[in-house]
Design a protein around this motif. Structure first.
Motif, PDB file in Angstrom:
ATOM      1  N   UNK A  35     -13.665   8.459  -3.842  1.00 29.96           N
ATOM      2  CA  UNK A  35     -14.796   9.293  -4.360  1.00 29.96           C
ATOM      3  C   UNK A  35     -14.492  10.535  -4.620  1.00 29.96           C
ATOM      4  N   UNK A  36     -15.087  11.229  -5.532  1.00 24.96           N
ATOM      5  CA  UNK A  36     -14.767  12.682  -5.612  1.00 24.96           C
ATOM      6  C   UNK A  36     -15.275  13.132  -4.349  1.00 24.96           C
ATOM      7  N   UNK A  37     -14.462  14.114  -4.039  1.00 22.01           N
ATOM      8  CA  UNK A  37     -14.383  15.016  -2.690  1.00 22.01           C
ATOM      9  C   UNK A  37     -13.656  14.331  -1.563  1.00 22.01           C
ATOM     10  N   UNK A  38     -13.149  13.136  -1.847  1.00 27.24           N
ATOM     11  CA  UNK A  38     -12.414  12.420  -0.905  1.00 27.24           C
ATOM     12  C   UNK A  38     -10.751  12.893  -0.890  1.00 27.24           C
ATOM     13  N   UNK A  39     -10.119  12.180   0.008  1.00 28.32           N
ATOM     14  CA  UNK A  39      -8.650  12.633   0.305  1.00 28.32           C
ATOM     15  C   UNK A  39      -7.743  11.237   0.349  1.00 28.32           C
ATOM     16  N   UNK A  40      -6.742  11.579  -0.069  1.00 30.41           N
ATOM     17  CA  UNK A  40      -5.498  10.735  -0.058  1.00 30.41           C
ATOM     18  C   UNK A  40      -4.227  11.447   0.451  1.00 30.41           C
ATOM     19  N   UNK A  41      -3.267  10.677   0.881  1.00 31.57           N
ATOM     20  CA  UNK A  41      -1.970  11.322   1.328  1.00 31.57           C
ATOM     21  C   UNK A  41      -0.908  10.369   0.767  1.00 31.57           C
ATOM     22  N   UNK A  42      -0.272  10.786  -0.217  1.00 38.15           N
ATOM     23  CA  UNK A  42       0.790  10.294  -0.959  1.00 38.15           C
ATOM     24  C   UNK A  42       2.060  10.352  -0.332  1.00 38.15           C
ATOM     25  N   UNK A  43       2.931   9.546  -0.252  1.00 40.65           N
ATOM     26  CA  UNK A  43       4.456   9.494   0.158  1.00 40.65           C
ATOM     27  C   UNK A  43       5.368   9.317  -0.986  1.00 40.65           C
ATOM     28  N   UNK A  99      -1.865  25.797 -10.564  1.00 46.76           N
ATOM     29  CA  UNK A  99      -3.167  26.508 -10.167  1.00 46.76           C
ATOM     30  C   UNK A  99      -4.222  25.515 -10.122  1.00 46.76           C
ATOM     31  N   UNK A 100      -4.386  24.273 -10.686  1.00 49.97           N
ATOM     32  CA  UNK A 100      -5.470  23.312 -10.827  1.00 49.97           C
ATOM     33  C   UNK A 100      -5.643  22.592  -9.139  1.00 49.97           C
ATOM     34  N   UNK A 101      -4.530  22.813  -8.313  1.00 48.24           N
ATOM     35  CA  UNK A 101      -4.471  21.967  -7.015  1.00 48.24           C
ATOM     36  C   UNK A 101      -4.372  22.914  -6.067  1.00 48.24           C
ATOM     37  N   UNK A 102      -4.173  24.424  -6.300  1.00 49.52           N
ATOM     38  CA  UNK A 102      -4.115  25.209  -5.222  1.00 49.52           C
ATOM     39  C   UNK A 102      -5.179  25.301  -4.327  1.00 49.52           C
ATOM     40  N   UNK A 103      -4.944  25.179  -2.849  1.00 46.10           N
ATOM     41  CA  UNK A 103      -6.259  25.315  -1.950  1.00 46.10           C
ATOM     42  C   UNK A 103      -6.656  23.775  -1.693  1.00 46.10           C
ATOM     43  N   UNK A 104      -6.028  22.794  -2.434  1.00 43.77           N
ATOM     44  CA  UNK A 104      -6.791  21.409  -2.391  1.00 43.77           C
ATOM     45  C   UNK A 104      -5.499  20.646  -1.906  1.00 43.77           C
ATOM     46  N   UNK A 105      -4.443  20.529  -2.481  1.00 39.98           N
ATOM     47  CA  UNK A 105      -3.147  20.089  -2.247  1.00 39.98           C
ATOM     48  C   UNK A 105      -2.212  20.501  -1.160  1.00 39.98           C
ATOM     49  N   UNK A 106      -1.643  19.958  -0.145  1.00 39.89           N
ATOM     50  CA  UNK A 106      -0.424  20.410   0.480  1.00 39.89           C
ATOM     51  C   UNK A 106       0.754  19.463   0.483  1.00 39.89           C
ATOM     52  N   UNK A 107       1.840  19.984   0.030  1.00 42.15           N
ATOM     53  CA  UNK A 107       2.976  19.230   0.077  1.00 42.15           C
ATOM     54  C   UNK A 107       3.811  19.578   1.295  1.00 42.15           C
ATOM     55  N   UNK A 156      -0.581  15.898   0.581  1.00 41.17           N
ATOM     56  CA  UNK A 156      -1.923  15.720   1.097  1.00 41.17           C
ATOM     57  C   UNK A 156      -2.674  15.940   0.091  1.00 41.17           C
ATOM     58  N   UNK A 157      -3.844  15.158  -0.347  1.00 41.47           N
ATOM     59  CA  UNK A 157      -4.691  15.636  -1.500  1.00 41.47           C
ATOM     60  C   UNK A 157      -6.083  15.581  -0.910  1.00 41.47           C
ATOM     61  N   UNK A 158      -6.828  16.662  -0.762  1.00 37.19           N
ATOM     62  CA  UNK A 158      -8.246  16.963  -0.399  1.00 37.19           C
ATOM     63  C   UNK A 158      -9.127  17.173  -1.432  1.00 37.19           C
ATOM     64  N   UNK A 159     -10.318  17.221  -1.239  1.00 35.07           N
ATOM     65  CA  UNK A 159     -11.472  17.584  -2.234  1.00 35.07           C
ATOM     66  C   UNK A 159     -10.932  17.175  -3.641  1.00 35.07           C
ATOM     67  N   UNK A 160     -10.564  15.883  -3.825  1.00 35.34           N
ATOM     68  CA  UNK A 160     -10.289  15.228  -5.222  1.00 35.34           C
ATOM     69  C   UNK A 160     -11.280  15.301  -5.982  1.00 35.34           C
ATOM     70  N   UNK A 161     -10.767  15.389  -7.224  1.00 36.57           N
ATOM     71  CA  UNK A 161     -11.779  15.541  -8.538  1.00 36.57           C
ATOM     72  C   UNK A 161     -11.398  14.769  -9.507  1.00 36.57           C
TER      73      UNK A 161
END
Length: 122
Positions: A13-21, A62-70, A82-87
């Motif tokens: 859902x929007x606002x959720x998180x996922x971690x990709x590997x 720019x579209x993911x700064x502050x929300x994603x962490x590699x 790591x993807x947080x605050x997903x849109x």
């Protein structure tokens, strides 16, 4: 060519998180900068983030700064996103890929894996 296997996608859902590997197949990725890319239907593949071979340098679209962490764990031969605050606009197939360099520049290998689908929807 380097071969990768991506995993960790799903429906969130929007606002959720996922971690990709991103797992390296048959080689050690410790010598390469690794990037995450994504491609939505009908759109060009775009760069999302990249990490140097040592892990000391990272960059983000720019579209993911502050929300994603590699991040990366060279001992485990893995790279993560790591993807947080997903849109909803983050919905795409996500791929990882290596650069023929220890930094995020120069020649990028072009043998792509299957990717992992990320869908952000309520």
């Amino acid at each position: 060519q380097l071969q990768f296997v991506e995993s960790g996608g799903g429906l969130v859902q929007p606002g959720g998180s996922l971690r990709l590997s991103c797992a390296a197949s048959g080689f050690s990725l410790r010598y390469y900068a690794i990037g995450w890319f994504r491609q939505a239907p009908g759109k060009e593949r775009e760069g999302v983030s990249c990490i140097s071979a040592s892990g000391g340098d990272t960059n983000y679209a720019d579209s993911v700064k502050g929300r994603f962490t590699i991040s990366r764990d060279n001992a485990k031969n893995m790279v993560y996103l790591q993807m947080n605050s997903l849109k909803p606009e983050d919905t795409s197939v996500y791929y990882c890929q290596g650069y023929d360099s220890r930094v995020c520049a120069g020649y990028r290998f072009d043998s792509w894996g299957q990717g992992t689908q990320v869908t952000v929807s309520s």
